[in-house]
Design a protein around this motif. Structure first.
Motif, short mmCIF file in Angstrom:
data_model
loop_
_atom_site.label_atom_id
_atom_site.label_comp_id
_atom_site.label_asym_id
_atom_site.label_seq_id
_atom_site.Cartn_x
_atom_site.Cartn_y
_atom_site.Cartn_z
N VAL A 114 11.24 -64.80 4.53
CA VAL A 114 10.60 -63.22 4.21
C VAL A 114 11.77 -62.99 3.30
O VAL A 114 11.17 -62.41 2.04
CB VAL A 114 10.78 -62.48 5.45
N LEU A 115 12.93 -63.29 3.19
CA LEU A 115 13.88 -62.86 2.04
C LEU A 115 13.65 -63.60 1.05
O LEU A 115 13.89 -63.06 -0.28
CB LEU A 115 15.21 -63.21 2.75
N GLU A 116 13.21 -64.85 0.92
CA GLU A 116 12.95 -65.73 -0.03
C GLU A 116 11.81 -64.98 -0.93
O GLU A 116 11.75 -64.77 -2.03
CB GLU A 116 12.81 -67.01 0.36
N GLY A 117 10.83 -64.52 -0.27
CA GLY A 117 9.54 -64.14 -0.84
C GLY A 117 9.98 -62.95 -1.40
O GLY A 117 9.51 -62.32 -2.49
N VAL A 118 10.63 -61.97 -0.75
CA VAL A 118 11.23 -60.65 -1.44
C VAL A 118 12.00 -60.98 -2.53
O VAL A 118 11.74 -60.36 -3.81
CB VAL A 118 12.11 -59.82 -0.33
N GLN A 119 12.98 -61.88 -2.73
CA GLN A 119 13.82 -62.19 -4.14
C GLN A 119 12.64 -62.65 -5.11
O GLN A 119 13.05 -62.07 -6.11
CB GLN A 119 14.85 -63.32 -3.66
N ILE A 120 11.84 -63.44 -4.58
CA ILE A 120 10.96 -63.95 -5.69
C ILE A 120 10.01 -62.49 -6.10
O ILE A 120 9.86 -62.71 -7.57
CB ILE A 120 9.95 -64.85 -5.22
N THR A 121 9.66 -61.88 -5.40
CA THR A 121 9.12 -60.49 -5.63
C THR A 121 9.90 -59.78 -6.62
O THR A 121 9.29 -59.29 -7.66
CB THR A 121 8.35 -59.85 -4.62
N LEU A 122 10.95 -59.37 -6.50
CA LEU A 122 11.93 -58.74 -7.11
C LEU A 122 12.22 -59.30 -8.48
O LEU A 122 12.21 -58.68 -9.50
CB LEU A 122 13.37 -58.59 -6.68
N ARG A 123 12.18 -60.67 -8.43
CA ARG A 123 12.38 -61.19 -9.90
C ARG A 123 11.02 -60.85 -10.69
O ARG A 123 10.92 -61.03 -11.89
CB ARG A 123 12.53 -62.96 -9.85
N GLN A 124 9.74 -61.05 -10.09
CA GLN A 124 8.71 -60.83 -10.73
C GLN A 124 8.55 -59.28 -11.24
O GLN A 124 8.16 -59.29 -12.26
CB GLN A 124 7.41 -61.19 -9.59
N LEU A 125 9.17 -58.36 -10.43
CA LEU A 125 8.95 -57.18 -10.79
C LEU A 125 10.07 -56.91 -12.25
O LEU A 125 9.60 -56.15 -12.85
CB LEU A 125 9.56 -56.29 -9.81
N THR A 126 11.16 -57.60 -11.90
CA THR A 126 12.27 -57.28 -13.05
C THR A 126 11.62 -57.97 -14.19
O THR A 126 11.90 -57.27 -15.45
CB THR A 126 13.48 -58.09 -12.52
N SER A 127 11.03 -59.24 -14.36
CA SER A 127 10.43 -59.67 -15.41
C SER A 127 9.29 -58.65 -15.97
O SER A 127 9.26 -58.55 -17.24
CB SER A 127 9.71 -61.01 -14.97
#
Length: 191
Positions: A114-127
């Protein structure tokens, strides 16, 4: 004498009537030339006036059309200004919905996944934010306090120089050099 006067007057009249006819013949020709020239000039001026008036009306109509088109473009730009930004945000939303759906389907998913998915989503949002020129304001400790980009929450005693950032409580954001939200910071108090 009266007869003589009448004759004389008649002869003078006949002489004068011949003289003006002879003199009148060249005079109307002389006067006719300027009158014809004036009439021709007047006709040319009226034609030129009509041409200029037509050109003016066309230019005025074209200016009005350009103004109307510009107003339409500004209205469309305002209406669809966030279209690009919204398009960048949709994949982030899709990722969040997929994460929730995945957790609903498998409630016993390990927290690391779950944390890995949240980190990927956060990178996607930042981008997505960076693509749309929304940049973080995250001053480092010791950076000079800038009231245009930072909002001081409190002044705290610190070993660093006065009026410098001690810590960031909340990141700020700017868009195209305009502050959307200042960073909330603590500032070093003067000693």
């Amino acid at each position: 004498m009266q007869g003589f006067r009448n004759q004389h007057t008649e002869s003078e009249m006949s002489d004068t009537s011949n003289t003006p006819d002879q003199a009148a013949s060249p005079a109307p020709e002389i006067e006719a030339l300027p009158n014809e020239s004036v009439a021709q000039d007047m006709t040319e001026l009226l034609a030129k006036h009509a041409e200029v008036s037509d050109a003016y009306l066309r230019a005025k109509a074209e200016a009005e059309n350009i103004r109307r088109r510009a107003e339409d473009e500004v209205a469309k730009a305002r209406k669809f200004a966030v279209e690009s930004f919204a398009d960048s945000m949709l994949p982030v939303r899709d990722s969040l919905e997929a994460a929730l759906a995945s957790h609903a389907a498998k409630p016993d998913t390990p927290i690391e996944t779950v944390l890995e998915g949240v980190q990927i989503t956060l990178r996607q949002l930042t981008s997505a934010l960076e693509r749309n020129k929304v940049l973080e304001i995250n001053p480092a400790a010791g950076e000079k306090f800038d009231p245009n980009r930072h909002q001081a929450i409190s002044m705290v005693p610190a070993e660093q120089e006065a009026n410098t950032v001690v810590g960031v409580l909340q990141k700020g954001y700017s868009i195209a050099d305009r502050v959307l939200r200042p960073a909330l910071v603590t500032v070093a108090a003067p000693k």
